[in-house]
Design an enzyme around this catalytic site. Sequence first.
Site, short mmCIF file in Angstrom:
data_model
loop_
_atom_site.label_atom_id
_atom_site.label_comp_id
_atom_site.label_asym_id
_atom_site.label_seq_id
_atom_site.Cartn_x
_atom_site.Cartn_y
_atom_site.Cartn_z
N ASN A 88 0.83 -1.21 0.00
CA ASN A 88 0.00 0.00 0.00
C ASN A 88 0.87 1.25 0.00
O ASN A 88 2.02 1.23 0.45
CB ASN A 88 -0.94 -0.01 1.21
CG ASN A 88 -0.32 0.59 2.45
OD1 ASN A 88 -0.39 1.81 2.69
ND2 ASN A 88 0.35 -0.24 3.26
N PHE A 152 5.45 6.62 14.46
CA PHE A 152 6.83 6.95 14.06
C PHE A 152 7.25 6.00 12.93
O PHE A 152 8.44 5.71 12.79
CB PHE A 152 7.80 6.74 15.22
CG PHE A 152 7.62 7.66 16.41
CD1 PHE A 152 6.74 8.72 16.39
CD2 PHE A 152 8.37 7.45 17.56
CE1 PHE A 152 6.58 9.55 17.49
CE2 PHE A 152 8.23 8.28 18.67
CZ PHE A 152 7.33 9.34 18.63
N CYS A 154 5.17 5.31 9.53
CA CYS A 154 4.62 5.29 8.17
C CYS A 154 5.76 5.46 7.16
O CYS A 154 6.51 6.44 7.23
CB CYS A 154 3.59 6.41 7.99
SG CYS A 154 2.84 6.42 6.35
#
Length: 380
Positions: A88, A152, A154
């Site tokens: 994703n 902390f 992504c």
Amino acid sequence: MSADLSVTFTGIRFENPFLLASAPPTESDTNIMRAFEAGWGGVVTKTIGLHPVVNVAGAKTKFLRTDVQTPRVSMKSRPDSVLHSSWNWELISDKPLDWWIGRLSRIKKTHPKKVLVASIMAGSGSDKELHNWQLLTKACQDEGVDGLELNFSCPHMDREDMGSNIGKSSGLCSVVTKAVKEVAKVPVWTKLTPSTTDIAVEAGAAFRGGADAITSSNTFPSIPLVDPETLEFEMNVDGYTSSGGLGGPAILPLALAKMAQMTHAFPDKSFSGIGGISDFSHALNYFLLGCGTVQVCTAAMLDHAIGPNVIRTLKQGMAEFLEKNAHRGWTSLEDFRGLRRDHVVPQSQIRRPNPGEYHGGHEAEGYAAPEAAPELSKKV
């Protein structure tokens, strides 16, 4: 007597140790309440922020599958294939904080015994951004959430002061966590990126900042594969792609290795494991390394978005495991948590056929004994 699946983690009581992770399945109040009704012990909201969020055009998530009879791995749907991973490049919630206010409290009023954790994110490049972390903290805890998870991790934020860019800096991990803890009235978990050399260093920094627990791992940075027929990336917009996050079954051994680094360095601290879990045998790995809870994403996305069958399988699997091991006196997770934590050792400590002939990769003579590594990462 029915098995006791309940756990207490960072002072919070959970009906069971299985949480739905911060991800697309937890992007709305309706989905979160559906998840609670399905039986999940806790839910972490999709990350809430203050900055403008605009996602890319087209699909945000796809699933890679591998053929049963050939080595092919592709996002293309086809028969006789099994799940390999998810990919994703979706950003955090595109719903503003104001959208969540009122909905978070409504979720808690509807399901007061379930655990609701708010995932939050802001920047880190200024005092204003640290204040934004505090603003998000106070707004969410005023809604009645049970805990906070600091994102902390992504892997595809455009801003250099956000997401995994914080998780790669031990200094920022400590500073941001400390700022949140100054105003937090509920437990604070920090969710770290796996994209670091020794994740125990960043974990130690977060603990020094006051973190009550570490969550790991988020997805691993990766890019989509190229379709050999079209020569286009399988995920692209106008022919272009970018780094995104790989999750699902493929990352289970990788995420476990990261977790092992941290639980070995901090055996008395709290950890929530994520990565590749779809049944209890997968979750058991994290528990045996010392985790007190685990979180699920990919498997749930493929099961009616919120995983009703997945959570049923997890709970049933844990109950059967406890029943099978009742002769050991095991009645709850605490009886076997961390049982294999100390069995992950440096490669040099693994027995050789002829131990006397092995000198850690050095000649038998002429080399000084290697010095013990400094234990800075263990100081909290």
